[in-house]
Design an enzyme around this catalytic site. Sequence first.
Site, PDB file in Angstrom:
ATOM      1  N   GLU A 175       0.817  -1.226   0.000  1.00 45.75           N
ATOM      2  CA  GLU A 175       0.000   0.000   0.000  1.00 45.75           C
ATOM      3  C   GLU A 175       0.850   1.275   0.000  1.00 45.75           C
ATOM      4  O   GLU A 175       0.333   2.359  -0.249  1.00 45.75           O
ATOM      5  CB  GLU A 175      -0.894   0.038   1.257  1.00 45.75           C
ATOM      6  CG  GLU A 175      -2.024  -0.962   1.265  1.00 45.75           C
ATOM      7  CD  GLU A 175      -1.613  -2.310   1.836  1.00 45.75           C
ATOM      8  OE1 GLU A 175      -0.413  -2.671   1.774  1.00 45.75           O
ATOM      9  OE2 GLU A 175      -2.490  -3.015   2.347  1.00 45.75           O
ATOM     10  N   TRP A 215       0.711  -6.455  26.366  1.00 48.41           N
ATOM     11  CA  TRP A 215       1.167  -6.967  25.082  1.00 48.41           C
ATOM     12  C   TRP A 215       2.634  -7.394  25.129  1.00 48.41           C
ATOM     13  O   TRP A 215       3.476  -6.667  25.650  1.00 48.41           O
ATOM     14  CB  TRP A 215       1.035  -5.896  24.007  1.00 48.41           C
ATOM     15  CG  TRP A 215      -0.374  -5.462  23.755  1.00 48.41           C
ATOM     16  CD1 TRP A 215      -0.928  -4.270  24.068  1.00 48.41           C
ATOM     17  CD2 TRP A 215      -1.405  -6.227  23.129  1.00 48.41           C
ATOM     18  NE1 TRP A 215      -2.231  -4.235  23.676  1.00 48.41           N
ATOM     19  CE2 TRP A 215      -2.561  -5.420  23.089  1.00 48.41           C
ATOM     20  CE3 TRP A 215      -1.465  -7.516  22.587  1.00 48.41           C
ATOM     21  CZ2 TRP A 215      -3.765  -5.854  22.555  1.00 48.41           C
ATOM     22  CZ3 TRP A 215      -2.669  -7.945  22.039  1.00 48.41           C
ATOM     23  CH2 TRP A 215      -3.803  -7.128  22.023  1.00 48.41           C
TER      24      TRP A 215
HETATM   25  P1  ADP Z   1       1.669  -8.737   3.229  1.00 50.99           P
HETATM   26  O1  ADP Z   1       2.949  -9.368   3.681  1.00 50.99           O
HETATM   27  O2  ADP Z   1       0.740  -8.395   4.352  1.00 50.99           O
HETATM   28  O3  ADP Z   1       1.051  -9.370   2.042  1.00 50.99           O
HETATM   29  P2  ADP Z   1       3.270  -6.598   2.289  1.00 50.99           P
HETATM   30  O4  ADP Z   1       4.108  -7.502   1.531  1.00 50.99           O
HETATM   31  O5  ADP Z   1       2.804  -5.346   1.707  1.00 50.99           O
HETATM   32  O6  ADP Z   1       1.980  -7.307   2.674  1.00 50.99           O
HETATM   33  O7  ADP Z   1       3.948  -6.420   3.682  1.00 50.99           O
HETATM   34  C1  ADP Z   1       3.797  -5.311   4.491  1.00 50.99           C
HETATM   35  C2  ADP Z   1       4.136  -5.654   5.897  1.00 50.99           C
HETATM   36  O8  ADP Z   1       5.418  -6.272   5.994  1.00 50.99           O
HETATM   37  C3  ADP Z   1       4.259  -4.437   6.792  1.00 50.99           C
HETATM   38  O9  ADP Z   1       3.001  -3.990   7.208  1.00 50.99           O
HETATM   39  C4  ADP Z   1       5.095  -4.983   7.932  1.00 50.99           C
HETATM   40  O10 ADP Z   1       4.307  -5.693   8.861  1.00 50.99           O
HETATM   41  C5  ADP Z   1       6.011  -5.957   7.237  1.00 50.99           C
HETATM   42  N1  ADP Z   1       7.309  -5.322   7.020  1.00 50.99           N
HETATM   43  C6  ADP Z   1       7.781  -4.731   5.914  1.00 50.99           C
HETATM   44  N2  ADP Z   1       9.033  -4.274   6.099  1.00 50.99           N
HETATM   45  C7  ADP Z   1       9.377  -4.562   7.374  1.00 50.99           C
HETATM   46  C8  ADP Z   1      10.539  -4.331   8.194  1.00 50.99           C
HETATM   47  N3  ADP Z   1      11.621  -3.734   7.738  1.00 50.99           N
HETATM   48  N4  ADP Z   1      10.491  -4.773   9.452  1.00 50.99           N
HETATM   49  C9  ADP Z   1       9.415  -5.406   9.947  1.00 50.99           C
HETATM   50  N5  ADP Z   1       8.306  -5.652   9.230  1.00 50.99           N
HETATM   51  C10 ADP Z   1       8.276  -5.234   7.966  1.00 50.99           C
END
Ligand code: ADP
Length: 542
Positions: A327, A443
């Site tokens: 997004e 949490w």
């Molecule tokens: P999904 O995995 O939900 O299909 P995305 O690939 O768009 O969707 O992933 C987004 C999610 O990945 C973020 O909301 C976050 O939770 C996680 N994420 C992305 N980059 C990082 C990071 N550097 N550290 C921790 N979590 C991350």
Amino acid sequence: MQGLMSSYQLTLPHLFGRAERLFADKELVTVTRGGVERTTYGEWAERTRRLAGALDALGISADGRVATFAWNTVRHLELYFAAPCSGRVLHTLNIRLFPDDVVYIADHAEDEIVFADRSLLHVLWPLVDSFKTVKHVVVMDDGDDAEIPDDPRVLHYEELLAGAEPVAKFSIEDENQAAAMCYTSGTTGHPKGVVYSHRSVVLHSMGSMLADAAGVSERDRVMPVVPMFHANAWGLCQAAVMAGASLVMPGPNLQPKPLAELMEREKVTLAAGVPTIWMGVLPELEGRDLSSLREILCGGSAVPRSLSEAYREQIGQPILQAWGMTETSPVATTGRIKSTLQDRSEDELADLRAAQGLPIALVDLRIVDPGTDEELPWDGEARGELQAAGPWVAAGYYNDERSPDSFTEDGWLRTGDVATISPDGYVRLVDRTKDLVKSGGEWISSVELENAIMAHPKVAEAAVVGIPDERWSERPLACVVLAEGEELTLDELKEFLSGRVPKWWIPNDMEVIDEVPKTSVGKFSKKTLREQFKDRQSAPAR
Ligand code: ADP
């Protein structure tokens, strides 16, 4: 008083034309089953024009969705520009999704044509009869020997290009027109469609070129290991075209050894992938000449401090962490250390690199109390839902009634991530809302606990999920993958964690597993683990 500057539209034909005119001789490399293919932006541009002509000749609608089912290759990059520059919408299908999801997505987006790598036909072809709107399947031959079905819907990429009239002029009038779409796996229900505009892609590409972001420049040789079907390979391919950087496309072979060889042989300067990739590659980098490499970019899930430090120790470069979501196009933060913080101790710097980093220019972030919707202070302590706004942040999902749940009244994206922000502006993700473990009304951050567990020398990987507990409602279960040949007891783990995490976080339950299950894009699949251990009751606290 109004400004008197041009309202020049930010569209992809500008990026395309720039690479074609200024960087025609720059090299593009693809590794496929058939070997290494070398080409240039000049040839790429000519083929992209032909491809757009082929879309016209096939009668693909003016804003028709052009789907891809492909690895990272230069052919895929041709589609990345031919579709949007001719007014159509590129739709990258995730090849690793469950078949039902692929069919749902292709139908929901109303894809008219799918371009598939020959090596992926065995996955795609069984679904083709279920697609409602797809009229053509174009096979891109990547040297694989998979049988090509004898079917009137099947077309051959090279034949299509050879017979096509190149489009002489690309022009998009409205920068807000859709350029590409990408579906993101929701936690519940069907995937949701994010629709990028020309303007958002151009600005995000420029964002990737900022020195304090990925700093993509003409001098780079960029290797996106992150798939082009997942959040547009983090926008690196479009940024490379905008900058005129060479691209090194790894194709289907994402094993550690070939990737390490490629980095050395092709003098890669910037390589990007999820943590799992870099965990695997590190041992293979031993003894190689990596003098060209300036940055390893990593995100998608948390980069363990131990991993970044292992890179710093072995190759002299820590990992640059980035955070984002489909997004958010996706890059929203990068973990560069400010010049004013450089004199901190090595230990503090490593800690800072384990944070997700500073919002990059044009991205606004805030943390909000999920109960009261009140904005929380940037004190490094207060934890709240991370919300984002900016020119490359989505404002809604495509044709989806769930949209209102994900956006605030004032138009910010609710990320579903829980974070703190330090007074310096460093975002530190604590967890995703759904992954937090709720113990005795408080949490526990599964991510922080995992990081602490992964710092144990006998542990290769760890994932923490909540399991039911009569007294505390939930307790953390440590699912641990051991380093080769090692053994670990729960008591050893508890002793190690004591002093590293709050006492009440220390798990009373541990499972040694062979491997942490991963999602379609290589992230820890907590959903699978929760399912696997849903009937397990936690051991009484001792
Ligand atoms: P999904 O995995 O939900 O299909 P995305 O690939 O768009 O969707 O992933 C987004 C999610 O990945 C973020 O909301 C976050 O939770 C996680 N994420 C992305 N980059 C990082 C990071 N550097 N550290 C921790 N979590 C991350």
